[in-house]
Design an enzyme around this catalytic site. Structure first.
Site, PDB file in Angstrom:
ATOM      1  N   LEU A  18     -42.492 -64.561   0.260  1.00  0.00           N
ATOM      2  CA  LEU A  18     -43.828 -64.341   1.010  1.00  0.00           C
ATOM      3  C   LEU A  18     -43.937 -63.247   1.002  1.00  0.00           C
ATOM      4  O   LEU A  18     -45.152 -63.226   1.625  1.00  0.00           O
ATOM      5  CB  LEU A  18     -43.886 -65.582   1.702  1.00  0.00           C
ATOM      6  CG  LEU A  18     -44.549 -65.389   3.061  1.00  0.00           C
ATOM      7  CD1 LEU A  18     -46.197 -65.715   1.886  1.00  0.00           C
ATOM      8  CD2 LEU A  18     -44.972 -66.276   4.011  1.00  0.00           C
ATOM      9  N   LYS A  19     -43.183 -62.110   2.356  1.00  0.00           N
ATOM     10  CA  LYS A  19     -43.184 -61.254   2.228  1.00  0.00           C
ATOM     11  C   LYS A  19     -43.777 -60.189   1.001  1.00  0.00           C
ATOM     12  O   LYS A  19     -44.146 -59.470   1.629  1.00  0.00           O
ATOM     13  CB  LYS A  19     -41.793 -60.129   2.753  1.00  0.00           C
ATOM     14  CG  LYS A  19     -41.872 -58.939   2.710  1.00  0.00           C
ATOM     15  CD  LYS A  19     -40.062 -58.408   2.365  1.00  0.00           C
ATOM     16  CE  LYS A  19     -39.869 -57.082   2.406  1.00  0.00           C
ATOM     17  NZ  LYS A  19     -40.655 -56.859   4.086  1.00  0.00           N
ATOM     18  N   ILE A 438     -35.352 -38.261  22.078  1.00  0.00           N
ATOM     19  CA  ILE A 438     -34.792 -40.059  22.087  1.00  0.00           C
ATOM     20  C   ILE A 438     -33.107 -39.719  21.278  1.00  0.00           C
ATOM     21  O   ILE A 438     -32.473 -41.422  21.847  1.00  0.00           O
ATOM     22  CB  ILE A 438     -35.524 -40.903  22.248  1.00  0.00           C
ATOM     23  CG1 ILE A 438     -36.301 -40.576  23.269  1.00  0.00           C
ATOM     24  CG2 ILE A 438     -34.852 -41.996  23.185  1.00  0.00           C
ATOM     25  CD1 ILE A 438     -36.354 -40.652  24.725  1.00  0.00           C
ATOM     26  N   HIS A 701     -45.929 -44.101  18.905  1.00  0.00           N
ATOM     27  CA  HIS A 701     -45.710 -45.502  18.504  1.00  0.00           C
ATOM     28  C   HIS A 701     -47.363 -45.423  17.145  1.00  0.00           C
ATOM     29  O   HIS A 701     -47.182 -46.148  16.221  1.00  0.00           O
ATOM     30  CB  HIS A 701     -46.720 -46.472  18.861  1.00  0.00           C
ATOM     31  CG  HIS A 701     -45.071 -46.963  19.862  1.00  0.00           C
ATOM     32  ND1 HIS A 701     -44.795 -46.847  20.801  1.00  0.00           N
ATOM     33  CD2 HIS A 701     -43.904 -48.050  18.541  1.00  0.00           C
ATOM     34  CE1 HIS A 701     -43.618 -47.480  21.506  1.00  0.00           C
ATOM     35  NE2 HIS A 701     -42.754 -48.181  20.481  1.00  0.00           N
TER      36      HIS A 701
END
Ligand code: GLN
Ligand code: ZN
Length: 762
Positions: A18-19, A438, A701
């Site tokens: 499906l991916k 980070i 992001h």
């Protein structure tokens, strides 16, 4: 005879078909008909797998093109205005736009619907958006089409649908402020329409999922359950109300007495609901017992499950159904696919297909205890349980002795923060508003290729190390050029923050095909903790030592914390999460100590999953928070006062856990704050959080590069809430998903912003 049924099956396919199809469709390499073919084929295969395993009643409606909650939003016509098709008819394109956003000018802009975690699993659903004037109408035929498809294949199916209360609970209101529970009366008629259509297709039972019944529910939601189900009662079909992920507790009476024809409960998560439930359940109802764990990879102890089922069968007779605890969406597809696991380990495991077999044989065992199949399965299960219970691969006396010897002292730094930080400041000699990152820097194509070549044996270990050293040198040079104060090595050698460590620990095993859907086309393959955990040798020291050797600035060591390791793995069921966290903590502690011995002055221990480990019920929070923060302190407390411990958490809700965050006693915590405009620091201010804080000043992001004034603005806001001598300057999270040019540009701005603040406060 007890009936064997399944609450839902993984949709991704044994080989993530499906991916692959979704991604090909998005790239324009597969057309819609091709995508639909893949879906149809997967459903067919999955029904066959379940049926061949012995499941009597198969689920339909568990397949989704992206996410089952999103499918419901389409079915109910809950499509935010920005995605609403001109002619009112939603298409697959509409569905994928809602999931992934659209940015083309021809058809309007639209940011994707918000995504969030499905209860306490690692699956993410798309949050429905409700407006005050929300209308509901049947707008999506998928459930009916798939029911017809299954019927045409000759299957006995039970459509699965989210209940009205859970669906509303999962959504959020947009625009005018209102109570989403007010929408219930508008939503309910759709259930009647849906059930009527399913009945016309020859369906007998429908499964209505109401997992929110295992949460602490406000009184008005409890009342709404009675109102809703009294109305739904009049609709056609027999109804099985499914609850999972926990115990019903004070909602048990409510759930047992709703006017439906059956109730499913999760006896894996909440075994103590049994036998209480027997006395509360009206005598006309079916009781489905979820005795096979749908969320893990371990074989069921059949003997144990059967004891409960036999007892229940005496009381219930044919009204007893047997099932996995929850949908199998959360377990990998087929253990049969694993060709590289050793036979012993493999004999301990069960994926979705095998779990269906377990359910089926248990259902059979209830009425045919002497059937050869049953006897064989029970004997096999017994031998698995005994071999595991005694296996020296699992039980390591040295690990257990060490865990047993842990004292409160081990989980406590030598001196209180005020004394430590004074010593650390003396040693680190950092300016006000120290800048750092980070941990990760861009994972470039070159890095991934080198890792792949190394894994395939096309690159020697020495050449791979050289390639990673080159990346580390590059990262260090850039950080020095940018003028950052505390440097990181960039994590080039790490594929993933959990897998990297799991690969180096004894007690972990990896599957080849144990994929589980995380969201949309994204699948994860969690490492499996099968035994007592220990660290045969140092895990990060050589890389960090190399990096420190390249610079006179402070180089941070970088580790993943015990809670995050645990939450993102398949954990053991034979010992508690707490014990596994302690074992992990000891292994990580050894690396922290080794880093200190190698001259490293700052060590960061990431706990990205600390908050998501919170139990669903508030009453269980204190116990979790206690052991989770203690596990972190156990990692961090083997070092001298002068060694500075950082932690990082990438989310934005601290209000209800701030006390435990403080109890972790990290010298510095870096958090995500830029998108909340520093508002989240309120929790830290109100609590008078005592240690150093690095509130993220830019969102990693998105590729957007905020300018200096924006970051200065955020830092000034932070300085209003937190004393400046305790403030650090850093991005929201790691930079591995970004490219180098945008990373450098953003960090140049970040460093200037810090310098400007230093001037202002000089
Ligand atoms: N050190 C990790 C990184 O920078 C932290 C990632 C995370 O918390 N998700 O990528
Ligand atoms: Zn993060």
């Amino acid at each position: 005879m007890a009936l064997a049924h399944s609450l839902g099956f993984p949709r991704i396919g044994r080989d993530r078909e499906l991916k692959k199809a979704q991604e090909a469709f998005w790239k324009g390499e597969l057309n819609e008909a091709g995508l639909r073919d893949v879906g149809r084929e997967l459903r067919k295969v999955h029904w066959d797998l379940q049926k061949n395993a012995g499941i009597d009643l198969l689920p339909v409606g568990d397949f989704a093109w992206y996410d089952q909650v999103l499918s419901h939003s389409l079915m109910f016509g809950v499509i935010p205005e920005r995605f609403r098709p001109h002619d009112g008819k939603a298409t697959l394109q509409t569905l994928f736009s809602m999931a992934r956003g659209v940015s083309n000018t021809c058809c309007g802009e639209g940011h994707a619907q918000e995504m969030t975690k499905w209860f306490d699993t690692n699956y993410h659903y798309l949050v429905p958006e409700f407006s005050v004037d929300q209308h509901f109408h049947l707008g999506w035929e998928q459930l009916f089409e798939e029911t017809e498809e299954a019927r045409a294949l000759g299957h006995n199916v039970k459509p699965v649908i989210l209940g009205p209360l859970t669906y509303l609970w999962l959504g959020k209101t947009k625009g005018a402020d209102f109570d989403k529970l007010d929408l219930l009366d508008r939503l309910l008629p759709l259930y009647g329409q849906i059930f009527a259509r399913l009945a016309a297709l020859g369906v007998e039972w429908v499964q209505i999922d109401e997992p929110i019944l295992v949460l602490d529910l406000p009184q008005d939601w409890k009342n709404a359950f009675e109102r809703a189900y009294n109305q739904i009662q009049r609709d056609p079909l027999k109804k099985l109300l499914a609850t999972y992920f926990g115990g019903l507790e004070e909602n048990l009476g409510l759930a047992a007495n709703l006017p439906v024809d059956g109730l499913h409960i999760d006896l894996v998560r909440a075994p103590d609901q049994y036998p209480t439930i027997l006395d509360r359940l009206p005598t006309y109802k079916v009781l489905s017992l979820g005795v096979v764990n749908g969320r893990n990879v371990w074989r069921c102890d059949l003997q144990n499950a059967l004891a409960t089922l036999r007892h229940a069968h005496e009381r219930l007779g044919d009204r007893l159904w047997v099932a996995p605890s929850c949908s199998l969406l959360h377990s990998p597809v087929d253990l049969g696919r694993e060709d590289q696991l050793d036979a012993e380990l493999k004999s301990w495991l069960a994926f979705a297909v095998q779990k269906c077999e377990e359910v089926a044989v248990l259902a059979q065992a209830v009425s045919e205890p002497e059937a050869p199949q049953v006897l064989r399965a029970l004997a096999q299960s017994r031998s698995v349980q005994t071999s595991r219970a005694a296996s020296p691969r699992i039980h390591k006396p040295e690990v257990q002795t060490r865990v047993a010897a842990i004292t409160a002292r081990d989980a406590q730094r030598q001196s209180p923060f005020a004394q430590r930080i004074a010593k650390q400041r003396g040693k680190l000699d950092l300016p006000l508003f120290p800048t750092t990152t980070i941990g990760s820097f861009p994972q470039t194509a070159a890095i991934r290729l080198a890792r792949q070549a190394y894994k395939q044996g096309k690159l020697s270990a020495a050449d791979y190390t050289d390639a990673m050293h080159t990346e580390i040198r590059h990262a260090v040079e850039i950080q020095e050029r940018l003028g950052l104060d505390v440097l990181v090595h960039g994590e080039a050698e790490r594929n993933d923050m959990v897998e990297y460590f799991a690969e180096q620990l004894d007690g972990y095993v990896f599957t080849r095909f144990g994929w589980v859907q995380s969201y949309g086309s994204r699948c994860v393959k969690p490492a499996v903790i099968f035994g007592d955990l220990s660290r045969p040798q140092a895990m990060t020291v050589e890389w960090i030592r190399y990096a420190q050797g390249l610079t006179n600035k402070v180089m941070e060591g970088m580790l993943t914390g015990p809670v995050t390791m645990l939450m993102w793995s398949f954990a053991r069921e034979d010992v508690s999460r707490e014990v596994q966290a302690r074992q992990l903590a000891l292994a990580i502690r050894d690396d922290v100590n080794d880093l200190e011995a190698a001259g490293i002055k700052i060590v960061q221990i990431d706990e990205a999953a600390f908050r998501e480990g919170l139990p669903l019920r508030r009453a269980q929070w204190p116990a979790y928070l206690e052991w989770a923060s203690a596990a972190f302190r156990l990692c961090a407390s083997g070092v001298r006062d002068e060694t500075q411990i950082h932690t990082h958490m990438c989310y934005s809700e601290f209000n209800d856990v701030i006390e435990s965050i403080a109890a972790m006693d990290a010298d510095v915590i870096t958090i995500e704050t830029s998108r909340s405009d520093m508002e989240l620091l309120e929790a830290f201010e109100a609590f008078a959080y005592p240690n150093d804080i690095g509130p993220g000043v830019y969102d990693i992001h998105s590729p957007r590069i905020p300018d200096v004034t924006e970051m200065v603005g955020l830092l000034r806001k932070a300085a209003e809430r937190i004393p400046v001598e305790r403030l650090w300057v850093n991005p929201d999270c790691g930079l591995k998903t970004r490219g180098w040019p945008e990373t450098e540009a953003a960090l140049v701005h970040m460093v200037s912003a810090a310098r400007q603040l230093r001037k202002e406060w000089a």
